[in-house]
Design a protein around this motif. Structure first.
Motif, PDB file in Angstrom:
ATOM      1  N   LYS A  75      14.391  -3.439   0.424  1.00  0.00           N
ATOM      2  CA  LYS A  75      15.585  -4.153   1.506  1.00  0.00           C
ATOM      3  C   LYS A  75      15.979  -4.817   1.997  1.00  0.00           C
ATOM      4  O   LYS A  75      16.835  -5.834   2.097  1.00  0.00           O
ATOM      5  CB  LYS A  75      16.750  -2.747   1.671  1.00  0.00           C
ATOM      6  N   ASN A  76      14.590  -4.597   3.545  1.00  0.00           N
ATOM      7  CA  ASN A  76      14.723  -5.867   4.195  1.00  0.00           C
ATOM      8  C   ASN A  76      13.666  -6.615   4.278  1.00  0.00           C
ATOM      9  O   ASN A  76      14.084  -7.581   5.537  1.00  0.00           O
ATOM     10  CB  ASN A  76      14.427  -4.788   5.317  1.00  0.00           C
ATOM     11  N   LEU A  77      12.349  -6.704   3.163  1.00  0.00           N
ATOM     12  CA  LEU A  77      12.183  -7.224   3.076  1.00  0.00           C
ATOM     13  C   LEU A  77      12.063  -8.457   2.210  1.00  0.00           C
ATOM     14  O   LEU A  77      12.693  -8.203   1.533  1.00  0.00           O
ATOM     15  CB  LEU A  77      10.139  -6.816   3.120  1.00  0.00           C
ATOM     16  N   GLY A  78      11.621 -10.127   2.613  1.00  0.00           N
ATOM     17  CA  GLY A  78      12.479 -10.997   1.479  1.00  0.00           C
ATOM     18  C   GLY A  78      10.814 -11.191   0.271  1.00  0.00           C
ATOM     19  O   GLY A  78       9.233 -10.513   0.217  1.00  0.00           O
ATOM     20  N   ALA A  79      11.206 -11.470  -1.100  1.00  0.00           N
ATOM     21  CA  ALA A  79      10.354 -11.905  -1.747  1.00  0.00           C
ATOM     22  C   ALA A  79       9.133 -12.529  -1.424  1.00  0.00           C
ATOM     23  O   ALA A  79       9.300 -13.799  -0.746  1.00  0.00           O
ATOM     24  CB  ALA A  79      11.177 -12.498  -2.601  1.00  0.00           C
ATOM     25  N   PRO A  80       7.888 -12.417  -1.908  1.00  0.00           N
ATOM     26  CA  PRO A  80       7.956 -11.252  -2.219  1.00  0.00           C
ATOM     27  C   PRO A  80       7.635 -10.037  -2.499  1.00  0.00           C
ATOM     28  O   PRO A  80       7.064  -9.007  -3.201  1.00  0.00           O
ATOM     29  CB  PRO A  80       6.243 -12.061  -3.081  1.00  0.00           C
ATOM     30  N   SER A 124      -3.450  -0.147 -12.449  1.00  0.00           N
ATOM     31  CA  SER A 124      -4.062  -1.359 -13.140  1.00  0.00           C
ATOM     32  C   SER A 124      -2.920  -1.380 -13.755  1.00  0.00           C
ATOM     33  O   SER A 124      -2.109  -2.743 -14.255  1.00  0.00           O
ATOM     34  CB  SER A 124      -4.937  -0.837 -14.170  1.00  0.00           C
ATOM     35  N   ALA A 125      -2.073  -0.186 -14.440  1.00  0.00           N
ATOM     36  CA  ALA A 125      -0.953  -0.129 -15.073  1.00  0.00           C
ATOM     37  C   ALA A 125       0.593  -1.144 -14.285  1.00  0.00           C
ATOM     38  O   ALA A 125       1.115  -1.895 -14.689  1.00  0.00           O
ATOM     39  CB  ALA A 125      -0.853   1.061 -15.632  1.00  0.00           C
ATOM     40  N   ALA A 126       0.158  -0.310 -12.956  1.00  0.00           N
ATOM     41  CA  ALA A 126       1.757  -1.298 -12.115  1.00  0.00           C
ATOM     42  C   ALA A 126       1.406  -2.336 -12.212  1.00  0.00           C
ATOM     43  O   ALA A 126       2.112  -3.629 -11.960  1.00  0.00           O
ATOM     44  CB  ALA A 126       1.653   0.552 -10.765  1.00  0.00           C
ATOM     45  N   LEU A 127       0.036  -2.536 -11.448  1.00  0.00           N
ATOM     46  CA  LEU A 127      -0.662  -4.470 -11.311  1.00  0.00           C
ATOM     47  C   LEU A 127      -0.262  -4.797 -12.479  1.00  0.00           C
ATOM     48  O   LEU A 127      -0.032  -6.322 -12.102  1.00  0.00           O
ATOM     49  CB  LEU A 127      -2.257  -4.881 -10.726  1.00  0.00           C
ATOM     50  N   SER A 128      -0.160  -4.086 -13.634  1.00  0.00           N
ATOM     51  CA  SER A 128      -0.108  -5.296 -14.316  1.00  0.00           C
ATOM     52  C   SER A 128       1.176  -5.424 -14.845  1.00  0.00           C
ATOM     53  O   SER A 128       2.010  -6.519 -15.397  1.00  0.00           O
ATOM     54  CB  SER A 128      -0.666  -4.881 -16.427  1.00  0.00           C
ATOM     55  N   GLU A 129       2.101  -4.748 -14.652  1.00  0.00           N
ATOM     56  CA  GLU A 129       3.346  -4.495 -14.867  1.00  0.00           C
ATOM     57  C   GLU A 129       4.237  -5.989 -13.749  1.00  0.00           C
ATOM     58  O   GLU A 129       5.079  -6.094 -14.150  1.00  0.00           O
ATOM     59  CB  GLU A 129       3.706  -3.267 -15.137  1.00  0.00           C
ATOM     60  N   HIS A 130       3.657  -5.475 -12.508  1.00  0.00           N
ATOM     61  CA  HIS A 130       3.706  -6.444 -11.920  1.00  0.00           C
ATOM     62  C   HIS A 130       3.854  -7.451 -12.377  1.00  0.00           C
ATOM     63  O   HIS A 130       5.027  -8.953 -12.132  1.00  0.00           O
ATOM     64  CB  HIS A 130       3.772  -5.881 -10.160  1.00  0.00           C
ATOM     65  N   ALA A 131       2.446  -8.110 -12.707  1.00  0.00           N
ATOM     66  CA  ALA A 131       2.148  -9.542 -13.365  1.00  0.00           C
ATOM     67  C   ALA A 131       3.717  -9.799 -13.931  1.00  0.00           C
ATOM     68  O   ALA A 131       3.977 -10.937 -14.035  1.00  0.00           O
ATOM     69  CB  ALA A 131       0.912  -9.340 -13.679  1.00  0.00           C
ATOM     70  N   ARG A 132       3.750  -9.169 -14.806  1.00  0.00           N
ATOM     71  CA  ARG A 132       4.247  -9.181 -15.953  1.00  0.00           C
ATOM     72  C   ARG A 132       5.584  -9.460 -15.997  1.00  0.00           C
ATOM     73  O   ARG A 132       6.512 -10.770 -15.801  1.00  0.00           O
ATOM     74  CB  ARG A 132       3.874  -8.840 -17.165  1.00  0.00           C
ATOM     75  N   VAL A 133       6.500  -8.456 -14.906  1.00  0.00           N
ATOM     76  CA  VAL A 133       8.076  -8.731 -14.583  1.00  0.00           C
ATOM     77  C   VAL A 133       8.152 -10.117 -13.665  1.00  0.00           C
ATOM     78  O   VAL A 133       8.989 -10.978 -13.603  1.00  0.00           O
ATOM     79  CB  VAL A 133       7.515  -8.409 -14.101  1.00  0.00           C
ATOM     80  N   VAL A 134       7.272 -10.671 -12.396  1.00  0.00           N
ATOM     81  CA  VAL A 134       7.396 -11.474 -11.923  1.00  0.00           C
ATOM     82  C   VAL A 134       6.664 -12.917 -12.379  1.00  0.00           C
ATOM     83  O   VAL A 134       6.235 -14.093 -11.347  1.00  0.00           O
ATOM     84  CB  VAL A 134       6.793 -11.368 -10.129  1.00  0.00           C
ATOM     85  N   GLY A 135       5.490 -12.007 -13.920  1.00  0.00           N
ATOM     86  CA  GLY A 135       5.535 -13.856 -14.366  1.00  0.00           C
ATOM     87  C   GLY A 135       4.375 -14.361 -13.609  1.00  0.00           C
ATOM     88  O   GLY A 135       4.589 -16.115 -13.932  1.00  0.00           O
TER      89      GLY A 135
END
Length: 136
Positions: A75-80, A124-135
């Protein structure tokens, strides 16, 4: 090896869990750098001032618990920073607890005691999913 650079971990008051987590992380991901913090507020401060690849967040911490800290990240931090994968670390095994952590914005839950293969796989799965979502 999945973790490009840095990882922040929020810990409880006992130093042993962070020591175990750090040893397992460096075994699984030898090139990662682990930044230790001692509270939820310290995790938020670290994320506001430095880029990290992932957060391993203990559910029970001084001053702000893991779910509350995760909600503040989202909620409080900006991207990324607000999109960073957050993994709960907990001894709570009840499905209701897991759902509460996921509802707070955590990406996954790793059960204590920490098991090296399971931890590495979930990270590893979370990092892969994050990379996929943020492109990335």
């Amino acid at each position: 090896d999945g973790i490009r650079d840095k990882l922040v971990t929020g810990v409880q008051t006992c130093a042993l869990p962070i020591l175990v987590a750090k040893l397992l992380l460096t075994k699984c991901f030898p090139n990662c750098s682990v930044t230790e913090v001692v509270s939820g507020r310290a995790a938020l401060d670290a994320l506001a001032h430095q880029a990290f690849d992932m957060v391993l967040m203990d559910v029970v911490m001084p001053d702000m618990d893991g779910p509350t800290a995760t909600q503040a990240i989202r909620k409080n931090l900006g991207a990324p920073a607000n999109q960073i994968p957050v993994m709960a670390i907990t001894a709570n095994t009840h499905p209701v607890d897991r759902e509460r952590y996921l509802a707070a914005g955590m990406n996954d839950v790793i059960q204590k005691p920490l098991e090296i293969g399971e931890m590495a796989s979930r990270i590893s799965a979370a990092l892969s999913e994050h990379a996929r979502v943020v492109g990335q």
